[in-house]
Enzyme design. Structure first.
Site, mmCIF file in Angstrom:
data_model
loop_
_atom_site.group_PDB
_atom_site.id
_atom_site.type_symbol
_atom_site.label_atom_id
_atom_site.label_comp_id
_atom_site.label_asym_id
_atom_site.label_seq_id
_atom_site.Cartn_x
_atom_site.Cartn_y
_atom_site.Cartn_z
ATOM 1 N N TYR A 201 -4.721 3.778 5.364
ATOM 2 C CA TYR A 201 -5.019 3.131 6.482
ATOM 3 C C TYR A 201 -7.206 3.604 6.782
ATOM 4 O O TYR A 201 -7.675 2.833 7.398
ATOM 5 C CB TYR A 201 -4.599 3.280 7.477
ATOM 6 C CG TYR A 201 -3.682 1.989 7.800
ATOM 7 C CD1 TYR A 201 -3.376 0.667 7.043
ATOM 8 C CD2 TYR A 201 -2.294 2.824 6.974
ATOM 9 C CE1 TYR A 201 -2.334 -0.109 6.752
ATOM 10 C CE2 TYR A 201 -1.042 2.077 7.259
ATOM 11 C CZ TYR A 201 -1.394 0.620 7.150
ATOM 12 O OH TYR A 201 0.039 -0.089 6.203
ATOM 13 N N LYS B 211 1.107 -1.456 0.395
ATOM 14 C CA LYS B 211 0.290 -0.030 -0.224
ATOM 15 C C LYS B 211 0.965 1.200 0.196
ATOM 16 O O LYS B 211 2.440 1.230 0.313
ATOM 17 C CB LYS B 211 -0.746 -0.318 1.502
ATOM 18 C CG LYS B 211 -0.247 0.413 2.661
ATOM 19 C CD LYS B 211 0.792 0.692 3.274
ATOM 20 C CE LYS B 211 0.424 2.305 3.097
ATOM 21 N NZ LYS B 211 2.272 2.923 4.170
#
Ligand code: NDP
Length: 378
Positions: free
Chosen positions: A230, A141
């Site tokens: 996140y 990510k």
């Protein structure tokens, strides 16, 4: 889990078919004879691309503990570092590759999965090279620094018939999985009011100033790309993986211009969902924060500090604290992804989810730049 769909349902079906075929092949025991003791399940070979901090301190050590996969090779710009890893992890030096020789991984039977752990804007190039080598891909990510790059990665993996997942470790972490269940089963009703933050304090040292995280081209952005993703994930998880319809956003003040000359120092944003739910979020390089709270008509759930860090997050609901087993996030993620692949199940963190999040991030940056509400594109 209700994950976003790729553009064409036909190609998705074909893609899943290819995955099942790949899974059947990967899962096939290499030698089975009558009277043999049952063969242990095969451990998939993983090659890490980029031997920086996350590979060295989290993923490499996790691959010593995983049951379904093991470290089988590396891709690095430093041959000397590669040799050290080969010695430490016990794989042949023939399994050390350079970024310019990734095509050679295609002929290597030890390697099933290539895990890209390089700076954000290089993910596309390295994932595409891995797919062209015919290997399954895990991309760290944030998936890329633009939706266009996400599309290019997805297209390359589809063309090669390999699986693409994003290194979203928290989807495999029990407290986050429980949070997702509370949302999915509407235990308290649909979550309508959410609030979350994630950040750390970036120091002002000379070393920190040379970090690619502060380089607009390599990082694609500041704390939003790195830590805020996140919070975006948690908000979508609370809405059963739906994307928001629109966002508004604001950059925070620049208090250390000598450090934050290219990327934002902090940012806050609001995600509006189709059912009227809203998530107020922020991300920062100025403060250690990490929490998420979601409220519904009949109760609430809260992931407290360190909600998104590597340690065990604290989950509390309006019914009280929720105690679940503590796991090593990277072991749970790597074994979880290997198991999905071996069993031919779709991933709970597919490339399409990574793309969804980058579409949201792009909208947040656009909203912060022009001070207007921005609809989140398909
Ligand atoms: P590091 O800077 O520590 O490591 C990056 C590595 O990439 C380098 O060591 C180098 O490896 C390689 N690399 C290739 N090209 C370049 C380049 N032009 N500039 C710098 N490095 C290059 O970064 P991290 O390990 O912290 O992060 C890597 C990725 O992992 C990022 O995308 C980050 O977002 C993600 N991450 C995810 C986490 C999670 O919790 N899921 C946590 C931390 C990071 P070599 O010398 O071997 O060539």
């Amino acid at each position: 889990m209700n994950t976003p769909h790729p553009a064409s349902p036909v190609s998705r079906r074909k893609f899943l078919g290819q995955l099942s075929a790949a899974a059947a092949f990967l899962a096939a025991p290499r030698r089975v004879q009558a009277g043999d003791a049952p063969m242990p399940p095969r451990r998939l070979g993983v090659a890490l691309v980029g031997l920086g901090s996350y590979s060295t301190y989290q993923l490499g050590p996790a691959l010593r503990l995983t049951e379904r996969c093991r470290l089988a090779g590396v891709v690095t710009g430093s041959r000397a570092k590669g040799r050290e890893w080969a010695r430490d992890y016990g794989f042949p030096e023939g399994n050390i590759f350079g970024y310019d020789t990734m095509a050679r991984i295609s002929g290597n039977p030890d390697i099933d999965i290539v895990y890209v752990v390089t700076p954000n804007s290089l993910h596309a190039e390295h994932c595409i090279a891995a797919a062209k080598a015919g290997k399954h891909v895990i991309c760290e990510k944030p998936m890329a620094t633009s939706v266009a790059d996400c599309d290019a990665i997805i297209a390359a993996c589809r063309a090669a018939g390999v699986r693409l997942t994003v290194g979203y470790r928290l989807h495999y972490e029990p407290h986050h999985a429980e949070f997702a269940r509370l949302a999915r089963e509407r235990v308290f009703g649909p979550f309508m009011k959410m609030e979350g933050a994630n950040g750390f304090e970036m120091d002002s040292s000379a070393t920190a100033k040379t970090s690619w995280r502060l380089d607009k081209v390599l990082a694609g952005g500041g704390p939003l790309m790195d830590m805020g993703v996140y919070v975006v994930q948690a908000a979508c998880m609370a809405k059963v993986e739906a994307a928001p319809v629109a966002v508004t956003a604001r950059f925070g003040p620049v208090t250390r211009p000598e450090v934050f000359s290219e990327v934002e120092e902090s940012i806050s944003w609001t995600m509006e969902f189709a059912d009227g739910a809203a998530a107020h979020c922020r991300s920062t390089y100025d403060e250690r924060v990490s929490s998420f709270r979601a409220e519904a008509d009949h109760g609430w759930a809260r992931l407290e500090f360190p909600a998104f860090y590597y340690d065990e997050p604290l989950l509390t609901t309006s019914r009280g604290p929720v105690k679940l087993p503590e796991v090593n996030h990277q072991v749970a993620q790597l074994d979880g992804m290997a198991k999905e692949l071996l069993e031919g199940r779709p991933s709970i963190a597919p490339g399409e989810m990574g793309r969804r999040d980058i579409a949201i991030v792009e909208a947040i940056y656009a909203a912060a730049r022009n001070g207007r509400r921005v609809e989140v594109g398909a």
